[in-house]
Design a protein around this motif. Structure first.
Motif, mmCIF file in Angstrom:
data_model
loop_
_atom_site.group_PDB
_atom_site.id
_atom_site.type_symbol
_atom_site.label_atom_id
_atom_site.label_comp_id
_atom_site.label_asym_id
_atom_site.label_seq_id
_atom_site.Cartn_x
_atom_site.Cartn_y
_atom_site.Cartn_z
ATOM 1 N N GLN A 159 69.708 47.266 7.750
ATOM 2 C CA GLN A 159 70.033 47.488 6.346
ATOM 3 C C GLN A 159 69.630 46.291 5.494
ATOM 4 N N GLU A 160 69.928 45.089 5.986
ATOM 5 C CA GLU A 160 69.564 43.874 5.245
ATOM 6 C C GLU A 160 68.054 43.746 5.104
ATOM 7 N N ALA A 161 67.323 44.054 6.165
ATOM 8 C CA ALA A 161 65.867 43.969 6.116
ATOM 9 C C ALA A 161 65.299 45.004 5.145
ATOM 10 N N ALA A 162 65.847 46.208 5.176
ATOM 11 C CA ALA A 162 65.372 47.248 4.261
ATOM 12 C C ALA A 162 65.679 46.865 2.821
ATOM 13 N N GLU A 163 66.853 46.319 2.583
ATOM 14 C CA GLU A 163 67.215 45.891 1.230
ATOM 15 C C GLU A 163 66.312 44.754 0.755
ATOM 16 N N ALA A 164 66.063 43.806 1.627
ATOM 17 C CA ALA A 164 65.191 42.680 1.270
ATOM 18 C C ALA A 164 63.789 43.175 0.962
ATOM 19 N N ARG A 165 63.307 44.118 1.745
ATOM 20 C CA ARG A 165 61.965 44.663 1.510
ATOM 21 C C ARG A 165 61.913 45.412 0.183
#
Length: 54
Positions: free
Chosen positions: A39-45
């Protein structure tokens, strides 16, 4: 490039934490660690993409 490198290292760290939780047979924690990292990676992307479009 550095952005993806950071995300890669974030996912690797989460994988290592999840593996330690699995070694303890703490399956719920392992699952939570991996979900949070994704989730954090998707949000950062998503945020990175918004900045690039602005």
């Amino acid at each position: 490039m550095d952005f993806y490198k950071d995300l890669y290292f974030q996912m690797v760290r989460a994988s290592e934490q999840a593996l330690r939780a699995l070694d303890r047979q703490d399956f719920g924690t392992a699952r939570s660690i991996l979900i949070s990292a994704q989730q954090e990676a998707a949000e950062a992307r998503y945020l990175e993409q918004e900045e690039a479009e602005a």
